[in-house]
Design an enzyme around this catalytic site. Sequence first.
Site, PDB file in Angstrom:
ATOM      1  N   GLN A 201       0.870  -1.180   0.000  1.00 54.43           N
ATOM      2  CA  GLN A 201       0.000   0.000   0.000  1.00 54.43           C
ATOM      3  C   GLN A 201       0.908   1.232   0.000  1.00 54.43           C
ATOM      4  O   GLN A 201       1.422   1.638   1.038  1.00 54.43           O
ATOM      5  CB  GLN A 201      -0.898  -0.009   1.229  1.00 54.43           C
ATOM      6  N   GLY A 242     -11.764   2.654   4.568  1.00 48.34           N
ATOM      7  CA  GLY A 242     -10.871   1.776   3.832  1.00 48.34           C
ATOM      8  C   GLY A 242     -10.063   2.496   2.765  1.00 48.34           C
ATOM      9  O   GLY A 242     -10.345   3.643   2.380  1.00 48.34           O
ATOM     10  N   HIS A 243      -9.055   1.787   2.248  1.00 47.87           N
ATOM     11  CA  HIS A 243      -8.110   2.389   1.303  1.00 47.87           C
ATOM     12  C   HIS A 243      -8.783   2.853   0.018  1.00 47.87           C
ATOM     13  O   HIS A 243      -9.694   2.236  -0.487  1.00 47.87           O
ATOM     14  CB  HIS A 243      -6.949   1.433   0.998  1.00 47.87           C
ATOM     15  N   ASN A 244      -8.306   3.996  -0.449  1.00 44.61           N
ATOM     16  CA  ASN A 244      -8.763   4.611  -1.694  1.00 44.61           C
ATOM     17  C   ASN A 244     -10.208   5.077  -1.657  1.00 44.61           C
ATOM     18  O   ASN A 244     -10.799   5.384  -2.696  1.00 44.61           O
ATOM     19  CB  ASN A 244      -8.547   3.691  -2.906  1.00 44.61           C
TER      20      ASN A 244
END
Length: 330
Positions: A201, A242-244
């Site tokens: 990540q 969460g990511h993005n």
Amino acid sequence: MKSYSVKEISEKLNGELVGFTSHNIFSPEQLELANNDQISFIGNKKYEKLWADSKASVAVVNTDIAIEPGDNRAFIKVANADLAMSKVLELFAPAPPAFDNEIHGTAVIHETAVIGEGTKIGAGCYVGPNVKIGNNTTVYPNATILDESTIGNNTIIWSGAVIRERCHIGSYCIIHPNATIGADGFGFRPCPQQGLAKIPQIGNVVIGNGVEIGANSCVDRGKFSSTIVGDGCKIDNLVQIGHNSVLGKFCIMAGNSGLAGSVTLGNGVIIGGSASIKDHTTIGNGATVGAGSGVTGDIPAGKVMLGYPAVEARTALKQWAMLKRMAENK
């Protein structure tokens, strides 16, 4: 101790004073617990019935109040009692924890870090290489700000918060205790050799201005770009982003709610407590997701969704009413 007359409080709120009390006011309190030297508020007409038994001498009320204050008691009428009461709380708020020195001697600050004027950094903090912190920001003891991160002006970072490398936080933000900004996104894929292979990540988190992140909440870094929290968003305690994921302006997420990866929220979206949003879902401007709901698909702007899986509120309420009738008719 701070104290104000009812006239002084009314003037500060630009309210209409109805009635009078000789009591000075020393603090705010809820109706059921208040004493005669305290101020309370009635933000909804259903609570008017509690006034008769309350010992509060003053209440901030909406202009449509249907009762009278009574002997040696007063109402301060305003357009919005909830908003006005927030100003009352500011009047009586105690001072924040004090700093003897702007930079505590036990703080570890890398020589390449740039610290703005008036910024305070508490005991046991770590500020890494090439970090930039703006003016009049406060970093409370034992917070961590890692390499190449930036923090704007007048932001507050509370104890235990971790700002990981290359993340950016705007001005007038509040990051509450033990919040984590920029932890790795949850990225794994099945792998014959490893069982589960970790996907690196390498992105970051970008937080706008006027954002509040609650205690023990997590905003994960993007896989290869940025997780974005827009200006004015308010994130409760124990929230997962969460990511993005990308949040527009002035979104609200209540406690224990969560966004999976790559969720997009428009402006003014409200996510109720313990609601969960599936990955790669888009929720339009002004939509509301009720508490405990599970969103599995895109939601158009302005819709109110309830249930698990979430459906339009009217449909959910009809379904629940039908189930109730079926159970009663057994």
